[in-house]
Design an enzyme around this catalytic site. Structure first.
Site, PDB file in Angstrom:
ATOM      1  N   ARG A   1       0.845  -1.194   0.000  1.00 49.36           N
ATOM      2  CA  ARG A   1       0.000   0.000   0.000  1.00 49.36           C
ATOM      3  C   ARG A   1       0.882   1.246   0.000  1.00 49.36           C
ATOM      4  O   ARG A   1       1.738   1.402   0.867  1.00 49.36           O
ATOM      5  CB  ARG A   1      -0.895  -0.003   1.249  1.00 49.36           C
ATOM      6  CG  ARG A   1      -1.734   1.248   1.355  1.00 49.36           C
ATOM      7  CD  ARG A   1      -2.628   1.286   2.593  1.00 49.36           C
ATOM      8  NE  ARG A   1      -3.342   2.559   2.569  1.00 49.36           N
ATOM      9  CZ  ARG A   1      -3.655   3.275   3.641  1.00 49.36           C
ATOM     10  NH1 ARG A   1      -3.349   2.845   4.852  1.00 49.36           N
ATOM     11  NH2 ARG A   1      -4.283   4.428   3.516  1.00 49.36           N
TER      12      ARG A   1
ATOM     13  N   HIS B   1      -3.670  10.838   0.750  1.00 46.16           N
ATOM     14  CA  HIS B   1      -3.240  10.556   2.117  1.00 46.16           C
ATOM     15  C   HIS B   1      -2.681  11.842   2.739  1.00 46.16           C
ATOM     16  O   HIS B   1      -1.494  11.939   3.043  1.00 46.16           O
ATOM     17  CB  HIS B   1      -2.204   9.420   2.147  1.00 46.16           C
ATOM     18  CG  HIS B   1      -2.068   8.740   3.474  1.00 46.16           C
ATOM     19  ND1 HIS B   1      -2.156   7.374   3.636  1.00 46.16           N
ATOM     20  CD2 HIS B   1      -1.862   9.245   4.712  1.00 46.16           C
ATOM     21  CE1 HIS B   1      -1.986   7.063   4.916  1.00 46.16           C
ATOM     22  NE2 HIS B   1      -1.799   8.191   5.594  1.00 46.16           N
TER      23      HIS B   1
ATOM     24  N   GLU C   1      -8.501   8.113   6.129  1.00 45.56           N
ATOM     25  CA  GLU C   1      -8.889   8.645   7.440  1.00 45.56           C
ATOM     26  C   GLU C   1      -9.552  10.015   7.409  1.00 45.56           C
ATOM     27  O   GLU C   1      -8.985  11.012   7.880  1.00 45.56           O
ATOM     28  CB  GLU C   1      -7.670   8.671   8.385  1.00 45.56           C
ATOM     29  CG  GLU C   1      -7.165   7.281   8.729  1.00 45.56           C
ATOM     30  CD  GLU C   1      -6.049   7.289   9.774  1.00 45.56           C
ATOM     31  OE1 GLU C   1      -5.569   8.383  10.141  1.00 45.56           O
ATOM     32  OE2 GLU C   1      -5.669   6.205  10.223  1.00 45.56           O
TER      33      GLU C   1
ATOM     34  N   ASN D   1      -8.452   1.348   9.463  1.00 45.09           N
ATOM     35  CA  ASN D   1      -7.197   1.531  10.193  1.00 45.09           C
ATOM     36  C   ASN D   1      -7.507   1.401  11.675  1.00 45.09           C
ATOM     37  O   ASN D   1      -8.376   2.110  12.196  1.00 45.09           O
ATOM     38  CB  ASN D   1      -6.603   2.920   9.932  1.00 45.09           C
ATOM     39  CG  ASN D   1      -6.133   3.078   8.498  1.00 45.09           C
ATOM     40  OD1 ASN D   1      -6.144   2.123   7.725  1.00 45.09           O
ATOM     41  ND2 ASN D   1      -5.722   4.285   8.143  1.00 45.09           N
TER      42      ASN D   1
ATOM     43  N   TYR E   1      -5.790   0.819  15.670  1.00 47.05           N
ATOM     44  CA  TYR E   1      -4.610   0.759  16.526  1.00 47.05           C
ATOM     45  C   TYR E   1      -4.939   0.491  17.991  1.00 47.05           C
ATOM     46  O   TYR E   1      -4.150  -0.123  18.696  1.00 47.05           O
ATOM     47  CB  TYR E   1      -3.839   2.086  16.456  1.00 47.05           C
ATOM     48  CG  TYR E   1      -3.178   2.332  15.115  1.00 47.05           C
ATOM     49  CD1 TYR E   1      -1.874   1.916  14.877  1.00 47.05           C
ATOM     50  CD2 TYR E   1      -3.863   2.968  14.089  1.00 47.05           C
ATOM     51  CE1 TYR E   1      -1.262   2.130  13.652  1.00 47.05           C
ATOM     52  CE2 TYR E   1      -3.256   3.187  12.857  1.00 47.05           C
ATOM     53  CZ  TYR E   1      -1.953   2.772  12.640  1.00 47.05           C
ATOM     54  OH  TYR E   1      -1.363   2.978  11.426  1.00 47.05           O
TER      55      TYR E   1
ATOM     56  N   GLU F   1      -4.460  -0.462   7.945  1.00 47.96           N
ATOM     57  CA  GLU F   1      -3.357  -0.078   8.832  1.00 47.96           C
ATOM     58  C   GLU F   1      -3.578  -0.718  10.190  1.00 47.96           C
ATOM     59  O   GLU F   1      -4.706  -0.747  10.682  1.00 47.96           O
ATOM     60  CB  GLU F   1      -3.301   1.446   9.074  1.00 47.96           C
ATOM     61  CG  GLU F   1      -2.726   2.239   7.951  1.00 47.96           C
ATOM     62  CD  GLU F   1      -2.671   3.748   8.255  1.00 47.96           C
ATOM     63  OE1 GLU F   1      -2.535   4.137   9.436  1.00 47.96           O
ATOM     64  OE2 GLU F   1      -2.775   4.524   7.298  1.00 47.96           O
TER      65      GLU F   1
END
Ligand SMILES: *[C@@H]1O[C@H](CO)[C@@H](O)[C@H](O)[C@H]1NC(C)=O
Ligand SMILES: CC(=O)N[C@H]1CO[C@H](CO)[C@@H](O)[C@@H]1O
Length: 508
Positions: free
Chosen positions: A101, A146, A191, A333, A335, A402
């Site tokens: 990516r 991005h 995002e 994404n 985390y 991600e």
């Protein structure tokens, strides 16, 4: 899906099924294992070969006091990927990735922001990258945007200007014209919440507009329309020629009410999830337009604050229909996670998105802290997040675009190894429970410029020496562990590499 697995899914959580299969231990053959990067974080060459200025160049050069790292660093050179394509391809091949990516830099391709000039050097660079990947059977998945907006467009209001939907479509057309004969997986925008809320609502990201409760909401509407324009452009003009699939990437960190019995905490949790995720996802994947509860909340607050209309803009019926269903899959994404409460909420600025939610976010001391202040290891958050998304949007294909752990320099990154294994186990568990997860991209391929956090937060499978102008790279332990997982399509918790040497295997 196997009948037995389907049965146990139908039986649900609470029946002790006598047919319960052994947990699935292997990733499907067509599951894509990848790693990711973003143009501003790795490319460098910020003003070379005709590239235009981006809002991140502007942020780092002209507002360094807003940086969290406060170390005067910037992405001017970063990992210098623009000059190190061979190195990047070598790393990708050593890992045995199925897919890579990366993002295209809008101001590198269109220095003025508009398609009046197309920068041939940019086309060359991305062509070389794509061709090298394909030569080695590595599937490119390309992020069209991005975060590095041309500064010229920010001067016209950037994502708060409704015209950006057209500007973005014009840019996407050049991208598709040049690359869609070879790239089959597209991510329109990375995002939205971080772009709008952190960049327009606060000062944590470019353009640091600091107008929460207003600019972030204008951005949200314009952004989902821009996404839909690119999606519909691709579907009508490029998909018939090349196949290919287009999605968008949301950040989705897991969230639960601090006190699950408190109605106030549950409401705060719902509104917070809608403010950070729902205002982007619902227009595209849900029932269209902004989520109902959140729209009502902002409308009430706006009226009480003396605004003549809601600060959260409306969609016309036509806009709603245009945006709704504009996806082939969802990129996620993930985390970390937080607990959400309505108790003892700090005094937020008025107006602001947080004030509109009435929520406060809590993390627990016992969760391991990464080098990035915003990432703590909340147990099982990825599994929970995937199950929630799978039930909210049944039938949708997902990719984890991600997921990663931020550490510091050093090659023996056992925390990253533990986090990687745990998160991949959670992916396997979610797949076994019926979530249509098609791939996983770890963040990130190599150390890079971590936005306002500078070079301190290291996410790479490969360490980069940023002191050395040649930007040499060295594999970390996590690189070998990930390689082994990809090769065997399974997580072997006993695997320990005997050395930190990486070589390219045959067939890669
Ligand atoms: C951003 O806005 C908040 C709230 O209005 C204010 O307190 C803060 O000082 C502003 N930050 C900057 C860097 O301007
Ligand atoms: C090789 C190729 O297709 N180049 C195209 C890139 O995009 C510009 C603008 O659409 C075209 O003019 C080029 O022909």
């Amino acid at each position: 899906m196997h009948t037995v697995a389907l049965l146990s899914l139908l039986l649900g959580c609470c029946v002790a099924s006598p047919w319960k299969e052994e947990p699935v231990k292997k990733f499907p053959e067509d599951f894509l294992f990848g790693a990711g990067s973003a143009a501003y974080q790795v490319e460098g060459a910020w003003d070379e070969d005709g590239k235009g200025e981006s809002i991140w160049d502007d942020f780092m050069h002209n507002k360094p006091w807003l940086m969290i790292a406060q170390d005067g660093s910037s992405g001017d050179v970063a990992s210098d990927s623009y000059h190190n394509l061979e190195r990047d391809i070598q790393i990708i091949r050593e890992l045995g990735l199925d897919s890579y990516r990366f993002s295209i830099s809008w101001p590198r391709l269109l220095p003025s922001g508009f398609p009046d000039q197309v920068n041939e050097a940019a086309i060359q660079y991305y062509n070389n990258l794509i061709n090298e990947l394909l030569k080695h059977n590595i599937e490119p998945i390309v992020t069209i945007y991005h975060w590095d907006l041309p500064k010229s467009l920010q001067d016209l209001g950037g994502w708060t200007n409704p015209n950006i939907a057209q500007w973005y479509e014009d840019y996407a057309r050049i991208v598709f014209d040049n690359f869609s004969n070879r790239v089959k997986l597209w991510l329109t925008i990375n995002e939205p919440n971080e772009i709008c809320y952190l960049g327009y609502g606060h000062v944590l990201e470019a353009p640091a507009l600091n107008a929460s409760g207003i600019a972030d909401y204008l951005c949200a509407k314009n952004l989902v329309i821009a996404h839909a324009r690119a999606y519909r452009l691709y579907t009508s003009q490029y998909k018939p020629l090349h196949g290919g699939r287009v999605g968008i990437v949301f950040s989705a960190n897991w969230h639960v009410p601090l006190n699950p019995d408190s109605e106030a905490d549950k409401l705060a949790d719902t509104l917070h999830f809608q403010a950070k995720f729902g205002i982007y996802a619902n227009p595209i994947f849900g029932y269209g337009g902004f989520p109902k509860e959140y729209s009502e909340r902002v409308a009430e607050k706006s009226a009480a604050q003396g605004f003549p209309r809601s600060r959260l803009p409306e969609f016309s019926e036509e806009e709603k229909q245009f945006v709704l269903g504009s996806y082939d899959f969802m990129g996620v994404n993930h985390y970390t996670g937080q607990l959400v409460t309505a108790e003892n909420v700090p005094e937020y600025a008025v107006p602001s998105l947080l004030d509109d939610t009435g929520a406060d976010l809590i993390t627990l001391d016992e969760w391991k802290q990464s080098t990035s202040p915003w990432i703590k290891w909340m147990p099982n958050s990825l599994y929970n997040q995937l199950l929630e998304l799978g039930s909210l949007y049944p039938g949708v294909d997902f990719y984890i675009t991600e997921n990663g752990w931020s550490g510091s320099t050093g090659l023996v990154d056992d925390d990253r190894v533990d986090y990687l294994r745990s998160c991949l186990q959670q992916c396997l568990d979610a797949v076994a429970d019926g979530v249509r997860l098609k791939g996983y991209y770890t963040w990130s391929l190599m150390d890079s410029f971590e936005w306002a956090f500078g070079y301190g937060a290291r996410f790479g499978l490969y360490e980069i020496d940023f002191e050395d102008p040649k930007r040499p790279h060295t594999p970390r332990k996590s690189a070998l562990v990930y390689k082994h997982i990809i090769k065997t399509r399974a997580i072997d918790y006993d695997y320990a590499p005997d050395s930190l040497v990486m070589t390219i295997d045959e067939g890669h």
